[in-house]
Motif scaffolding. Structure first.
Motif, mmCIF file in Angstrom:
data_model
loop_
_atom_site.group_PDB
_atom_site.id
_atom_site.type_symbol
_atom_site.label_atom_id
_atom_site.label_comp_id
_atom_site.label_asym_id
_atom_site.label_seq_id
_atom_site.Cartn_x
_atom_site.Cartn_y
_atom_site.Cartn_z
ATOM 1 N N GLN A 141 0.816 -1.208 0.000
ATOM 2 C CA GLN A 141 0.000 0.000 0.000
ATOM 3 C C GLN A 141 0.853 1.263 0.000
ATOM 4 O OE1 GLN A 141 -3.479 -0.147 -0.339
ATOM 5 N NE2 GLN A 141 -2.749 -2.190 -0.849
ATOM 6 N N THR A 142 2.164 1.108 0.158
ATOM 7 C CA THR A 142 3.009 2.296 0.109
ATOM 8 C C THR A 142 3.511 2.538 -1.307
ATOM 9 O OG1 THR A 142 5.003 1.053 0.617
ATOM 10 C CG2 THR A 142 3.765 1.894 2.471
ATOM 11 N N VAL A 143 3.159 1.659 -2.231
ATOM 12 C CA VAL A 143 3.522 1.885 -3.635
ATOM 13 C C VAL A 143 2.495 2.830 -4.235
ATOM 14 C CG1 VAL A 143 3.692 0.798 -5.888
ATOM 15 C CG2 VAL A 143 4.591 -0.365 -3.874
ATOM 16 N N VAL C 214 -1.938 4.656 9.227
ATOM 17 C CA VAL C 214 -2.607 4.735 7.918
ATOM 18 C C VAL C 214 -2.181 6.003 7.196
ATOM 19 C CG1 VAL C 214 -4.834 5.068 6.820
ATOM 20 C CG2 VAL C 214 -4.571 3.343 8.583
ATOM 21 N N ASN C 215 -2.135 7.102 7.951
ATOM 22 C CA ASN C 215 -1.794 8.378 7.352
ATOM 23 C C ASN C 215 -0.367 8.410 6.807
ATOM 24 O OD1 ASN C 215 -4.245 9.527 7.631
ATOM 25 N ND2 ASN C 215 -3.769 10.699 9.464
ATOM 26 N N ALA C 216 0.534 7.645 7.432
ATOM 27 C CA ALA C 216 1.914 7.659 6.953
ATOM 28 C C ALA C 216 1.980 7.169 5.514
ATOM 29 C CB ALA C 216 2.795 6.795 7.852
ATOM 30 N N THR C 217 1.265 6.097 5.211
ATOM 31 C CA THR C 217 1.297 5.604 3.830
ATOM 32 C C THR C 217 0.489 6.517 2.922
ATOM 33 O OG1 THR C 217 -0.574 4.149 4.213
ATOM 34 C CG2 THR C 217 1.584 3.214 4.563
ATOM 35 N N LEU C 218 -0.633 7.017 3.430
ATOM 36 C CA LEU C 218 -1.438 7.932 2.618
ATOM 37 C C LEU C 218 -0.638 9.174 2.245
ATOM 38 C CD1 LEU C 218 -5.038 8.018 4.135
ATOM 39 C CD2 LEU C 218 -4.278 7.061 1.970
ATOM 40 N N ALA C 219 0.100 9.697 3.212
ATOM 41 C CA ALA C 219 0.848 10.932 2.985
ATOM 42 C C ALA C 219 1.878 10.729 1.886
ATOM 43 C CB ALA C 219 1.537 11.358 4.280
ATOM 44 N N LEU C 220 2.548 9.604 1.934
ATOM 45 C CA LEU C 220 3.585 9.327 0.945
ATOM 46 C C LEU C 220 2.984 9.250 -0.459
ATOM 47 C CD1 LEU C 220 6.581 8.759 1.360
ATOM 48 C CD2 LEU C 220 6.049 6.355 0.997
ATOM 49 N N ILE C 221 1.913 8.488 -0.563
ATOM 50 C CA ILE C 221 1.269 8.342 -1.864
ATOM 51 C C ILE C 221 0.758 9.698 -2.349
ATOM 52 C CG2 ILE C 221 -0.634 7.261 -3.086
ATOM 53 C CD1 ILE C 221 -0.405 4.904 -1.290
#
Ligand SMILES: Nc1ncnc2c1ncn2[C@@H]1O[C@H](COP(=O)(O)OP(=O)(O)OP(=O)(O)O)[C@@H](O)[C@H]1O
Ligand SMILES: Nc1ncnc2c1ncn2[C@@H]1O[C@H](COP(=O)(O)OP(=O)(O)OP(=O)(O)O)[C@@H](O)[C@H]1O
Ligand SMILES: Cc1ncc(C[n+]2csc(CCO)c2C)c(N)n1
Ligand SMILES: [Mg+2]
Ligand SMILES: [Mg+2]
Lengths: 297, 309, 287, 275, 275
Positions: A141-143, C214-221
């Motif tokens: 999900q980090t992709v 959750v926000n950490a991955t959302l922020a990156l994307i």
């Protein structure tokens, strides 16, 4: 308590706050439109040498062709015209795009839910998969989707998937995650005492899954489905960009941005939010039905 | 009928009117072909599509086609539709840019993905260092940076973005433009490319010959009848965003880039123009798109010749 | 390489290798005890996946522009390390960190502020779910339009994406304290602030960490995608989009790897932090 | 509604351990819960007088309103009708004056605080200094037999130990009125006996007012100066029994005829109320 | 380790209610839990013989290993040393043969199933037909006094009713051995008395083997044919007392001298073990 409220009371209790907040948003929107558009209006719409009054400036900010931010009524007009002046199968009618996006969202949502369920059942039953798979599911999900979407689409295309399917796969990619995580948690939610009870009955793994773990996981599943369907919508819209922005709300966003039609972007945005709300609403409805059929838990 | 799939570089617009015109007027059908036109977009790399065997032939610009060739997708130019470049830098006079000398200290919007090399080449000629003398912004696919005054100049196509700026309310008299063609850093734009291996297949060459012939006929028709071309394009746009007025104007400007229209020469890749493009690309910056001259293998007139029959 | 596929031994060989891989991961997972076992198992699994990817891409002769072999990706990452570092600093160091902190921080503060206003909550939450359905591909161009092409526009996208999940989670967390515990504080006639600090915020911690993760991955994307719509000449999103356009797929995947590793590390870091902060929570306690 | 015996409550019995000042005065109180179908009469027409320093046990079958009555007194529930006074003021004011130490049926410890920090919590809220709070807390922890466990976290203790922490927490607060809702329900008989004894001694020493809910007749008889027997549907008081037992008590008392007789009386009252 | 009395267990006492076939045989069993710091000896060197049709109560302070011993017998826990046989086979095989009905301390009902569906659950797992399962379940629900509640959901019942559902569930399974871990812990005294009586009658009628954990001496004495007194650290059996009381019992028995004497013996044994 809530059950004893009468209908008008319910309206006031549930909808008045929403109405108030929406009104506040609307006012803020107008103020923002005025503030953001002012400079552009001075530069490009008003005749600077001839001079202008503040009223003219305000009017100009509300009616610009290419505003930084369209005023709500401009969006509403665009919405209205799109829905009423074109037949439903015309690409200028937003409903047409809702249908296109809705299809791939629902298909992707169905596939994502299925994948999530299967993965979670496997993970819960296999220590190996639990240890080996779960971190990679998080990493997946980090992709950034938009980055891999074109590649995925081309690869899927060369495998013979065309039309709605490849877009649905992108939607699935975003959908399965919340479902997997919640279901792993949900399938593990039965207390020790409950699993041990099944154990004393010498229930098979399958019986334990079916009679205990799945029912216990339902309250975890539905919130995840609501998140999942919204994520699936995002996925479907993202997937519309690398398929040639042909149709769908994502395509509307892109071409709106491309042709500088800010109002079109905003009506597509509003439409997608409404579609998202409708989809989560459907899931919530199903949730209520299912939960009622088992006595309200 | 023989099936042909062509992948365009961008969304349906008059830039690709020839293909839509050929389809609309039945030229492809007459040639015994069943042609699928796949629209492109900012996230579609035609080279990836053809490498994934999702298209038989693609419309691409030469910088990215040659980059792909070096990256292992052996693309070959088989026809060059646009023989002039429509790429330019459009600046607001108010930002203080009157000539290339004034770029220093300004923010300039540039399209990446291969198109930055002609630009870097040009800046090199001007003696401007790209990391200190100017500030580069990777431009998206619209003209907002200029309208919002985030950049002094942005990249535009003469047939499209320039007019979007004008449509947004900026008066032409307030704009300054610099054509890559005039600055001597132009590269070849819309051309047709196929995979090298396929050219060994005579049947493929014959089929593509028919395709090219019908396509060029479509282009001739489009140049002659911008109104009709615009209609064909708008009809093909399933996103419902293209408008007749805009597409007609675009067609008129595109026509200026196909100076060979109506002649035998249309679609013919001038080897000299090819050499010039390669030179521009090789000269760009420290990390050029292509590191070595692909030589004559990167283009072929076989299909062009087949189309002349 | 293609002849290796035509060899009748290739697929049986792959099958055998797959069995070996599966068995080794299985054995690794079965090791009892230490916490590193989980990580090691996942890593071993990852190594096998990469190995199969490498073998299959080479054997099937997959074009490099579609899917580059992992070795090419690694090589490209090494060759372009300074470039990727610059991209990392631009995207993660500026947009992601600032946007994430602002988004999470403001979501948290607003949640605490409206905690005592059920009216506002009932109004805001439906609107929050409305906005959560807005895809960032629509917001990103607008953000670039409003905030320019430098990092602030990316941070703005990140703020928008992270704000509501944090708001919703914190509100839910503040309601998570048990009835009994709340009545206990009430019977002490403890003030609102006191109850908030001593009871409700600690009880909300697991929820807050859930949103932070959750926000950490959302922020990156979010930051990466926003860079697709206009950016300075560095950043992970810039790298991915421009290198994709010039067919330099190994570097594209290199940038994706940087993003994924960053995201996973951030996630893992937050998990560790959560273990410290919410050490008392049953999900942490059990190990 | 035969709570005839509750009428002579206004005039306190003449036993020595009852001081004349009133701690709790409940008059004609009713609590009705509105539920989906029919309203539940959790408490109906309750009259109860508790003098300062009394140890009052509430006993009765499940659902008879014991907890509800406790909650009404402690301002955790509002009455639908009637009047409640605590130390002469409303329960609300009494709560703000920090009159209550409430021990719930479950320990309700905060898992992020260790034993010591859990016990000091109310002291902290009261505004006591750190050192003093610690001193008081340690003292009460020792009293409930938990010396040496102050650094442990709640989940590291057995259920009985947790409950003792919660008792120490209520005591350390030095409340005027100690409310205990089945505090020993989850303990084994022997631990329970021991805690009963300790609670008795504590009450002996300090003579706080205690309101105590239990399901155990023996416990009620052993501890109380007054036993309130309740009955459900609607929740009401069927009998109020003033204990004739002496104030000084030890576990051996339980085998005496006086004890048995009182226990019998309570059991009879319970059976009467139990349909 | 003075479990001297447990040695003559091999030869069953001559009371009529003990049949000669062996239900449970525990020899030299130990259970050691590995924890972070030191290993816990939950059970140490346990010897226990239970004949078919016996009603055995385990009693002892918190943490003495009662639950652990039950769990070992029911194949929920593995022994670290020794041997356990149930109906002549290992607990694992006995479990697969569906020998156990286990009533946990908490009711452990599934909230998504109504009362009837909760009771039919084990029957369903056994593969019984729908109609038959329903018939059996209704019969047992009636037996525990819950006729008319079969359509209700668990949260609509009081704690005592829930526990009775869980008992009906264990019974309907018709297990050879009924294991009950403090089934009445959460109930008020009167309901508890009533359930005790019912359980006694049930055992009278069906003579199933019952292993029963309780904290209440009175309950153990009233119900059992054999009382096993345990003591903690390490968990061991301090005394096994065979009840001299007649098989036919009613609540009045509790006031007889024989009952009191036995209760006293149990209390003494408990106090012995309690340090
Ligand atoms: N919040 C509520 N809503 C509706 N009914 C309630 C509520 N709380 C309690 N009741 C009902 O009020 C009655 C009295 O409940 P209460 O908890 O005071 O009983 P209790 O004597 O403490 O019982 P127990 O011994 O089981 O703790 C019961 O019938 C119960 O069902
Ligand atoms: N999973 C476990 N890990 C470590 N120690 C345990 C575990 N389960 C039980 N114990 C320990 O084993 C001992 C016996 O526990 P058990 O639950 O059998 O006691 P019990 O007699 O049933 O007590 P209670 O009356 O409180 O239910 C206790 O000291 C307990 O702390
Ligand atoms: C990533 C990327 N962005 C823009 C262009 C430039 N470009 C090529 S065709 C076209 C449409 C004409 O208006 C434009 C804008 C590019 N090549 N690649
Ligand atoms: Mg109660
Ligand atoms: Mg136990």
């Amino acid at each position: 308590m809530a059950t004893t409220r009468s209908l008008p009371q319910r309206l006031v209790h549930d909808w008045l706050p929403v109405a108030v907040v929406l009104l506040a948003v609307l006012i803020a929107w107008y103020v923002a439109a005025w503030g953001l558009n002012a400079q552009g209006a001075i530069e490009r719409v008003l005749d600077e040498e001839a001079g202008y009054t503040q009223m003219e400036l305000f009017e100009a900010t509300m009616t610009m062709e290419r505003p930084l931010m369209p005023a709500p009524h401009q969006v509403a007009m665009d919405f209205y015209e799109s829905l009423t002046e074109w037949p439903i199968d015309s690409p200028r009618n937003l409903i047409y795009h809702v249908i296109v996006t809705g299809q791939s969202t629902l298909l992707g949502f169905a596939m994502g839910t299925a994948l999530g369920l299967v993965l979670s059942v496997l993970i819960v039953h296999s220590r190996t998969l639990d240890k080996a798979l779960l971190p990679w599911i998080v990493a997946s999900q980090t992709v950034p989707v938009l980055a891999i979407a074109p590649i995925v689409l081309v690869i899927l295309g060369s495998l013979g998937f065309a039309g709605t399917a490849p877009k649905a796969v992108i939607a699935m990619y975003l959908c399965f995650f919340p479902v997997t995580v919640a279901m792993v948690q949900g399938l593990r939610s039965p207390q020790k005492i409950e699993t041990e009870m099944m154990h004393t009955y010498a229930a098979s793994r399958w019986q334990s899954l079916w009679l205990l773990r799945l029912p216990a996981a339902l309250p975890f599943l539905f919130p995840a489905l609501r998140v999942g369907v919204a994520a699936g919508l995002v996925g479907a819209m993202v997937a519309e960009l690398p398929t040639g922005a042909q149709a769908g709300l994502g395509a509307r966003l892109l071409t709106g941005s491309y042709y500088g039609q800010t109002t079109q972007i905003w009506s597509a945005l509003v439409m997608s939010a409404l579609l998202g709300l409708a989809l989560t609403g459907i899931v919530a409805g199903v949730e209520r039905l299912v939960l009622r059929s088992r006595g309200g838990v | 009928a023989d099936k042909v799939t062509v992948q365009l570089k961008w969304v349906p617009q008059a830039q690709f009117a020839g293909y839509y015109m050929a389809a609309a007027k039945g030229f492809y059908k007459d040639a015994g072909l069943e042609v699928t036109i796949k629209p492109g977009g900012p996230d579609i790399a035609p080279t990836q599509v053809i490498a994934g065997k999702q298209a038989d032939i693609v419309v691409d610009w030469m910088p990215s086609a040659l980059a792909a060739r070096e990256a292992g997708v052996p693309l070959v130019n088989v026809a060059q539709v646009f023989n002039q470049s429509g790429l330019m830098l459009t600046c607001k006079k108010a930002s203080g840019v009157a000539s290339p000398k004034d770029f220093k200290g300004k923010t300039l919007g540039v399209w990446y993905g291969g198109n930055e090399y002609p630009f870097l080449n040009w800046m090199g000629k001007l003696g401007l260092k790209t990391d200190s003398d100017i500030k580069i912004l990777k431009q998206g696919f619209n003209v907002d940076p200029l309208l919002q005054n985030q950049a002094a100049c942005i990249s535009t196509m003469i047939y499209n973005e320039y007019w979007q700026v004008v449509d947004a309310g900026v008066k032409e008299k307030d704009l300054v433009t610099f054509f890559y063609e005039k600055e001597g850093v132009a590269t070849l734009e819309d051309g047709l490319y196929v995979l090298e291996d396929n050219l060994k297949d005579a049947a493929f060459v014959a089929k593509m010959g028919k395709f090219l012939k019908a396509t060029l006929k479509g282009w001739d028709a489009a140049v002659k009848d911008p109104e009709g071309a615009a209609k064909a394009v708008v009809a093909a746009d399933t996103s419902g965003s293209a408008s007749l007025k805009v597409q007609k104007r675009q067609m008129e400007n595109v026509a200026k880039l196909i100076t060979n229209a109506g002649t035998k020469k249309i679609g013919y890749l001038e080897p000299a123009a090819y050499e010039r493009t390669v030179k521009v690309l090789l000269a760009g910056g420290s990390d050029p798109v292509i590191k070595k001259d692909p030589g004559k293998a990167a283009y072929s007139h076989a299909i062009y010749d087949a189309a002349q029959k | 390489m293609t002849e290796s596929v035509t060899s009748m031994w290739f697929w049986p060989g792959m099958l055998l290798l797959a069995l070996v891989a599966g068995y080794s991961v299985y054995r690794m997972a079965a090791v009892q005890g230490a916490r590193w076992v989980g990580m090691a198992t996942a890593a071993l699994f990852g190594v096998w996946v990469v190995l199969f990817w490498e073998i299959l891409v080479r054997a099937l002769d997959v074009p490099r522009v579609l899917l580059p072999a992992p070795s090419l990706v690694m090589g490209s990452m090494v060759d372009h390390a300074p470039k990727l570092w610059g991209d990392f600093v631009q995207t993660v160091g500026k947009a992601v960190v600032i946007g994430w902190a602002l988004g999470c921080g403001s979501g948290f503060l607003v949640a605490v502020a409206i905690d005592r206003m059920p009216f506002l909550q009932r109004g805001l939450l439906p609107v929050a779910s409305l906005t959560s359905a807005i895809p960032l591909v629509g917001v990103a161009p607008i953000a670039v339009m409003w905030f320019g092409f430098e990092w602030p526009s990316k941070a703005a996208v990140v703020v928008l994406m992270t704000f509501f999940p944090m708001l919703v989670s914190t509100l839910a967390g503040l309601k998570a304290a048990g009835k009994l515990e709340r009545e206990l504080m009430y019977s002490y006639a403890a003030s609102y602030t006191r109850t908030l600090l001593a009871l409700r915020l600690p009880a909300a911690l697991p929820f807050i960490f859930g949103a932070l993760k959750v926000n950490a991955t959302l922020a990156l994307i979010g930051a990466i995608v926003a860079e697709f719509f206009g950016s300075p000449t560095s950043g992970l999103g810039f790298r991915i989009s421009t290198e994709a356009a010039r067919m330099n797929m190994p570097l594209v995947w290199g940038a994706i790897v940087v993003a994924a590793v960053t995201g996973s590390l951030a996630y893992a870091l937050l998990v560790q932090l959560e273990r410290r902060a919410a050490f008392w929570h049953p999900s942490v306690r059990e190990g | 509604m035969n709570h005839s015996e509750s009428t002579h409550l206004g005039t306190a019995p003449s036993q020595t351990h009852l001081q004349q000042r009133t701690a709790v005065e409940v008059r004609n109180a009713s609590v009705i819960y509105q539920t989906a179908d029919t309203p539940v009469h959790a408490l109906s027409d309750i009259d109860l007088h508790i003098a300062e320093g009394e140890f009052v046990s509430l006993i009765g079958p499940s659902g008879c309103g014991k907890t509800t009555l406790m909650r009404v007194i402690a301002d955790l529930e509002h009455i639908s009708a009637g009047e409640v006074l605590v130390n002469g003021v409303s329960p609300h004011d009494a709560r703000l004056a920090r009159a209550y130490g409430y021990v719930f049926q479950a320990p309700a410890l905060f898992p992020w605080r260790n034993v010591l920090a859990n016990v000091t919590l109310p002291l902290q809220i009261q505004g006591k200094g750190k050192a003093e709070a610690k001193r008081i807390a340690m003292e009460h922890l020792e009293r409930v037999g938990l010396k040496g466990f102050e650094g442990k976290y709640p989940w590291q203790l057995s259920g009985g130990m947790q409950q003792r922490v919660s008792i120490a927490r209520a005591l350390s607060f030095e409340p005027k009125i100690l409310m205990m809702d089945e505090p020993f329900g989850a303990l084994d008989e022997i631990t329970r006996d021991r805690l009963n004894e300790q609670l008795q001694q504590l009450w002996q020493r300090e003579r706080r007012t205690v309101v105590f809910v239990t399901h155990s007749i023996a416990e009620a008889v052993y501890l109380s100066t007054k036993i309130v027997v309740m009955s459900p549907r609607p929740g009401r008081i069927v009998k109020v029994i003033d204990s004739p037992l002496p104030d000084e008590r030890h576990l051996g008392l339980r085998d005496t005829p006086a004890f048995m007789e009182l226990a019998h009386e309570v059991r009879e009252a319970l059976a009467d109320g139990h349909h």
